[in-house]
Design a protein around this motif. Structure first.
Motif, PDB file in Angstrom:
ATOM      1  N   PHE A  68       0.834  -1.196   0.000  1.00  0.00           N
ATOM      2  CA  PHE A  68       0.000   0.000   0.000  1.00  0.00           C
ATOM      3  C   PHE A  68       0.875   1.254   0.000  1.00  0.00           C
ATOM      4  CE2 PHE A  68      -2.302  -3.321   2.373  1.00  0.00           C
ATOM      5  CZ  PHE A  68      -3.388  -3.473   1.516  1.00  0.00           C
ATOM      6  N   VAL A  69       0.373   2.307  -0.635  1.00  0.00           N
ATOM      7  CA  VAL A  69       1.119   3.568  -0.736  1.00  0.00           C
ATOM      8  C   VAL A  69       0.775   4.481   0.436  1.00  0.00           C
ATOM      9  CG1 VAL A  69       1.605   5.561  -2.209  1.00  0.00           C
ATOM     10  CG2 VAL A  69       1.092   3.342  -3.244  1.00  0.00           C
ATOM     11  N   PHE A  70      -0.530   4.574   0.770  1.00  0.00           N
ATOM     12  CA  PHE A  70      -0.983   5.448   1.846  1.00  0.00           C
ATOM     13  C   PHE A  70      -1.916   4.706   2.798  1.00  0.00           C
ATOM     14  CE2 PHE A  70      -0.234   8.501  -1.650  1.00  0.00           C
ATOM     15  CZ  PHE A  70       0.660   9.347  -1.006  1.00  0.00           C
ATOM     16  N   TRP A  71      -2.036   5.288   3.994  1.00  0.00           N
ATOM     17  CA  TRP A  71      -3.060   4.877   4.959  1.00  0.00           C
ATOM     18  C   TRP A  71      -3.940   6.088   5.238  1.00  0.00           C
ATOM     19  CZ3 TRP A  71      -3.753  -0.038   6.692  1.00  0.00           C
ATOM     20  CH2 TRP A  71      -2.705  -0.936   6.533  1.00  0.00           C
ATOM     21  N   ILE A  72      -5.238   5.878   5.269  1.00  0.00           N
ATOM     22  CA  ILE A  72      -6.152   6.940   5.714  1.00  0.00           C
ATOM     23  C   ILE A  72      -6.508   6.651   7.164  1.00  0.00           C
ATOM     24  CG2 ILE A  72      -8.427   7.994   5.440  1.00  0.00           C
ATOM     25  CD1 ILE A  72      -8.221   7.548   2.491  1.00  0.00           C
ATOM     26  N   LYS A  73      -6.169   7.586   8.029  1.00  0.00           N
ATOM     27  CA  LYS A  73      -6.380   7.439   9.471  1.00  0.00           C
ATOM     28  C   LYS A  73      -7.685   8.136   9.849  1.00  0.00           C
ATOM     29  CE  LYS A  73      -3.895   8.392  13.784  1.00  0.00           C
ATOM     30  NZ  LYS A  73      -2.710   9.087  14.342  1.00  0.00           N
ATOM     31  N   LEU A  74      -8.728   7.338  10.147  1.00  0.00           N
ATOM     32  CA  LEU A  74     -10.062   7.884  10.443  1.00  0.00           C
ATOM     33  C   LEU A  74     -10.318   7.932  11.944  1.00  0.00           C
ATOM     34  CD1 LEU A  74     -12.439   6.195   7.842  1.00  0.00           C
ATOM     35  CD2 LEU A  74     -11.749   8.566   7.900  1.00  0.00           C
ATOM     36  N   SER A  75     -10.757   9.087  12.415  1.00  0.00           N
ATOM     37  CA  SER A  75     -11.136   9.226  13.827  1.00  0.00           C
ATOM     38  C   SER A  75     -12.561   8.734  14.027  1.00  0.00           C
ATOM     39  CB  SER A  75     -11.048  10.696  14.247  1.00  0.00           C
ATOM     40  OG  SER A  75      -9.751  11.187  14.043  1.00  0.00           O
ATOM     41  N   THR A  76     -12.846   8.184  15.212  1.00  0.00           N
ATOM     42  CA  THR A  76     -14.189   7.715  15.553  1.00  0.00           C
ATOM     43  C   THR A  76     -14.666   8.394  16.830  1.00  0.00           C
ATOM     44  OG1 THR A  76     -13.346   5.852  16.849  1.00  0.00           O
ATOM     45  CG2 THR A  76     -13.733   5.465  14.493  1.00  0.00           C
ATOM     46  N   LEU A  77     -15.919   8.174  17.189  1.00  0.00           N
ATOM     47  CA  LEU A  77     -16.490   8.768  18.396  1.00  0.00           C
ATOM     48  C   LEU A  77     -16.008   8.071  19.673  1.00  0.00           C
ATOM     49  CD1 LEU A  77     -20.150   9.307  17.130  1.00  0.00           C
ATOM     50  CD2 LEU A  77     -18.397  11.049  17.413  1.00  0.00           C
ATOM     51  N   GLU A  78     -15.502   6.846  19.530  1.00  0.00           N
ATOM     52  CA  GLU A  78     -14.988   6.121  20.694  1.00  0.00           C
ATOM     53  C   GLU A  78     -13.569   6.562  21.029  1.00  0.00           C
ATOM     54  OE1 GLU A  78     -15.545   1.892  20.678  1.00  0.00           O
ATOM     55  OE2 GLU A  78     -17.304   2.065  19.365  1.00  0.00           O
ATOM     56  N   PHE A  79     -13.285   6.654  22.309  1.00  0.00           N
ATOM     57  CA  PHE A  79     -11.994   7.165  22.784  1.00  0.00           C
ATOM     58  C   PHE A  79     -10.856   6.225  22.375  1.00  0.00           C
ATOM     59  CE2 PHE A  79      -8.794   7.623  26.269  1.00  0.00           C
ATOM     60  CZ  PHE A  79      -8.412   8.933  25.976  1.00  0.00           C
ATOM     61  N   ARG A  80      -9.838   6.803  21.708  1.00  0.00           N
ATOM     62  CA  ARG A  80      -8.627   6.101  21.268  1.00  0.00           C
ATOM     63  C   ARG A  80      -8.895   4.940  20.303  1.00  0.00           C
ATOM     64  NH1 ARG A  80      -4.554   5.833  26.522  1.00  0.00           N
ATOM     65  NH2 ARG A  80      -4.191   8.095  26.677  1.00  0.00           N
ATOM     66  N   LYS A  81     -10.027   4.984  19.635  1.00  0.00           N
ATOM     67  CA  LYS A  81     -10.322   3.950  18.637  1.00  0.00           C
ATOM     68  C   LYS A  81     -10.199   4.588  17.248  1.00  0.00           C
ATOM     69  CE  LYS A  81     -13.412   0.217  17.378  1.00  0.00           C
ATOM     70  NZ  LYS A  81     -14.653  -0.503  17.660  1.00  0.00           N
ATOM     71  N   ILE A  82      -9.179   4.194  16.491  1.00  0.00           N
ATOM     72  CA  ILE A  82      -8.893   4.766  15.176  1.00  0.00           C
ATOM     73  C   ILE A  82      -8.975   3.666  14.119  1.00  0.00           C
ATOM     74  CG2 ILE A  82      -7.152   5.948  13.785  1.00  0.00           C
ATOM     75  CD1 ILE A  82      -6.062   7.049  16.487  1.00  0.00           C
ATOM     76  N   ILE A  83      -9.538   4.017  12.975  1.00  0.00           N
ATOM     77  CA  ILE A  83      -9.652   3.076  11.855  1.00  0.00           C
ATOM     78  C   ILE A  83      -8.602   3.432  10.802  1.00  0.00           C
ATOM     79  CG2 ILE A  83     -11.144   2.204  10.012  1.00  0.00           C
ATOM     80  CD1 ILE A  83     -13.539   2.981  11.816  1.00  0.00           C
ATOM     81  N   TYR A  84      -7.826   2.430  10.387  1.00  0.00           N
ATOM     82  CA  TYR A  84      -6.813   2.623   9.342  1.00  0.00           C
ATOM     83  C   TYR A  84      -7.298   1.960   8.050  1.00  0.00           C
ATOM     84  CZ  TYR A  84      -3.440   4.286  12.798  1.00  0.00           C
ATOM     85  OH  TYR A  84      -2.796   5.019  13.753  1.00  0.00           O
ATOM     86  N   ILE A  85      -7.348   2.739   6.966  1.00  0.00           N
ATOM     87  CA  ILE A  85      -7.788   2.225   5.666  1.00  0.00           C
ATOM     88  C   ILE A  85      -6.598   2.239   4.703  1.00  0.00           C
ATOM     89  CG2 ILE A  85      -9.383   2.508   3.730  1.00  0.00           C
ATOM     90  CD1 ILE A  85     -11.234   4.016   5.640  1.00  0.00           C
ATOM     91  N   PRO A  86      -6.183   1.082   4.179  1.00  0.00           N
ATOM     92  CA  PRO A  86      -5.065   1.047   3.217  1.00  0.00           C
ATOM     93  C   PRO A  86      -5.511   1.535   1.842  1.00  0.00           C
ATOM     94  CG  PRO A  86      -5.943  -1.158   3.556  1.00  0.00           C
ATOM     95  CD  PRO A  86      -6.707  -0.261   4.473  1.00  0.00           C
ATOM     96  N   ILE A  87      -4.633   2.293   1.165  1.00  0.00           N
ATOM     97  CA  ILE A  87      -4.950   2.869  -0.137  1.00  0.00           C
ATOM     98  C   ILE A  87      -3.942   2.416  -1.186  1.00  0.00           C
ATOM     99  CG2 ILE A  87      -5.198   5.028  -1.452  1.00  0.00           C
ATOM    100  CD1 ILE A  87      -7.428   4.639   0.536  1.00  0.00           C
ATOM    101  N   LYS A  88      -4.469   1.887  -2.303  1.00  0.00           N
ATOM    102  CA  LYS A  88      -3.644   1.553  -3.469  1.00  0.00           C
ATOM    103  C   LYS A  88      -3.876   2.614  -4.539  1.00  0.00           C
ATOM    104  CE  LYS A  88      -3.190  -3.488  -3.292  1.00  0.00           C
ATOM    105  NZ  LYS A  88      -3.518  -4.745  -4.001  1.00  0.00           N
ATOM    106  N   LEU A  89      -2.841   2.940  -5.297  1.00  0.00           N
ATOM    107  CA  LEU A  89      -2.946   3.949  -6.348  1.00  0.00           C
ATOM    108  C   LEU A  89      -2.776   3.311  -7.720  1.00  0.00           C
ATOM    109  CD1 LEU A  89      -0.779   6.857  -4.873  1.00  0.00           C
ATOM    110  CD2 LEU A  89      -3.248   6.632  -4.783  1.00  0.00           C
ATOM    111  N   HIS A  90      -3.540   3.831  -8.711  1.00  0.00           N
ATOM    112  CA  HIS A  90      -3.338   3.355 -10.082  1.00  0.00           C
ATOM    113  C   HIS A  90      -2.201   4.144 -10.732  1.00  0.00           C
ATOM    114  CE1 HIS A  90      -5.492   6.932 -11.436  1.00  0.00           C
ATOM    115  NE2 HIS A  90      -6.451   6.634 -10.582  1.00  0.00           N
ATOM    116  N   LYS A  91      -1.817   3.776 -11.942  1.00  0.00           N
ATOM    117  CA  LYS A  91      -0.642   4.358 -12.611  1.00  0.00           C
ATOM    118  C   LYS A  91      -0.758   5.872 -12.795  1.00  0.00           C
ATOM    119  CE  LYS A  91       0.549   0.148 -15.144  1.00  0.00           C
ATOM    120  NZ  LYS A  91       0.663  -0.462 -16.488  1.00  0.00           N
TER     121      LYS A  91
END
Length: 328
Positions: A68-91
């Motif tokens: 993966f090239v990037f991670w999108i770090k998403l904040s949530t309403l729960e304390f210290r609970k973060i969602i990481y989304i892997p991102i692939k890029l096209h050419k």
């Protein structure tokens, strides 16, 4: 609902009162069904979801992984609970990021059950001053996607297939509507109360639409690439209609259908983006009556446009292809 059983008084055929006891199990079952129905009614159905996220909610971080090239770090309403989304890029995205700055804005889209991320980049473009005095006009159309004033046409060969595919799609949609009405009439006869109109699953229809749209975008890309390649060699200023002001409307349903499927908005945005991206000198002019104005004498009349393809001035009898006349 009561905790115990309930006794109801009802009247029979002879208009006599009779008492009927409803057990607690049936009452509990009815209660569960009522709550379930209430939840289903309250929930809105969103098929295609788009989320605009800024730095407060989503952060873009570079990944150390090769997958993966990037991670999108998403904040949530729960304390210290973060969602990481892997991102692939096209050419194409990788090429853009080499010469552009990545901004802190993310757009997440849900289409047909899959999620896509759109990243925003910023790039400085210097205007090319070379041969600025020399100009070439370009007209945007349906039959020929692009026509320049030197007499070259781009994407004219795909109009026949587009019209054929639109006719097929329209005929398929008409058959669907007839079948839905037929089934709906049969259902209404069987049921005493009026129910919701019957609708066939639209998955196959949407798939056909998506396929046509993808093909059209591919043809638009080819035509624009050919045009840009030529303009880079010539180094002339491109004179085109003001794309922010143009809006082609017609009363004909058939022509309207062709215009909608032609993705004119996508064509205009893509063309302007490519011109700016390649640092080509360009100038926008108002496009009002350009399709009705004679290039030779300047006479403007609706009667000049004999058909979609043919232009003939009623004053000086100047004849030419309609898109070529507009580009001139």
């Amino acid at each position: 609902f009561c905790s115990g059983s309930v006794t109801l008084t009802i009247k029979d055929k002879d208009d006599k009162d009779q008492q009927v006891e409803i057990p607690q199990k049936i009452l509990q079952y009815l209660k569960e069904k009522a709550l379930q129905a209430k939840e289903e009614i309250a929930k809105p159905e969103i098929k295609n979801l788009t989320l605009e996220l800024d730095v407060k909610v989503a952060k873009i971080e570079k990944s150390r992984s090769k997958t993966f090239v990037f991670w999108i770090k998403l904040s949530t309403l729960e304390f210290r609970k973060i969602i990481y989304i892997p991102i692939k890029l096209h050419k194409n995205a990788r090429k853009l990021l080499k010469n552009a700055e990545l901004k802190k804005i993310v757009r997440l889209k849900k289409r047909d059950g899959r999620w896509y991320a759109s990243l925003v980049t910023e790039k400085e473009v210097k205007e090319n001053e070379k041969n600025k005095k020399k100009e070439v006009g370009v007209d945007i159309g349906v039959k020929a996607l692009l026509a320049d004033s030197s007499g070259d046409f781009y994407g004219a060969e795909c109009y026949g297939k587009l019209k054929k595919e639109i006719d097929k799609l329209t005929e398929y949609h008409k058959r669907r509507q007839k079948l839905e009405k037929c089934i709906d009439k049969k259902q209404q006869k069987k049921k005493s109360k009026k129910s919701k109109p019957f609708k066939l699953p639209d998955k196959r229809y949407r798939k056909k639409q998506k396929k046509l749209s993808a093909w059209r975008k591919n043809e638009i890309g080819r035509a624009i690439n050919r045009f840009i390649k030529k303009m880079r060699k010539l180094g002339k200023t491109i004179v085109l209609e003001d794309l922010t002001l143009t809006s082609k409307k017609t009363k004909s349903k058939k022509v309207n259908r062709i215009l909608n499927r032609s993705l004119m908005g996508y064509l205009k945005d893509k063309l302007l983006f490519r011109i700016i991206d390649q640092s080509l000198a360009h100038q926008a002019v108002q496009a009002a009556y350009s399709s009705q104005e004679c290039y030779q004498c300047g006479w403007v009349s609706r009667a000049n446009r004999k058909s979609q393809e043919k232009f003939k001035c009623e004053i000086c009898n100047y004849e030419n292809q309609a898109d070529l006349n507009a580009s001139l």
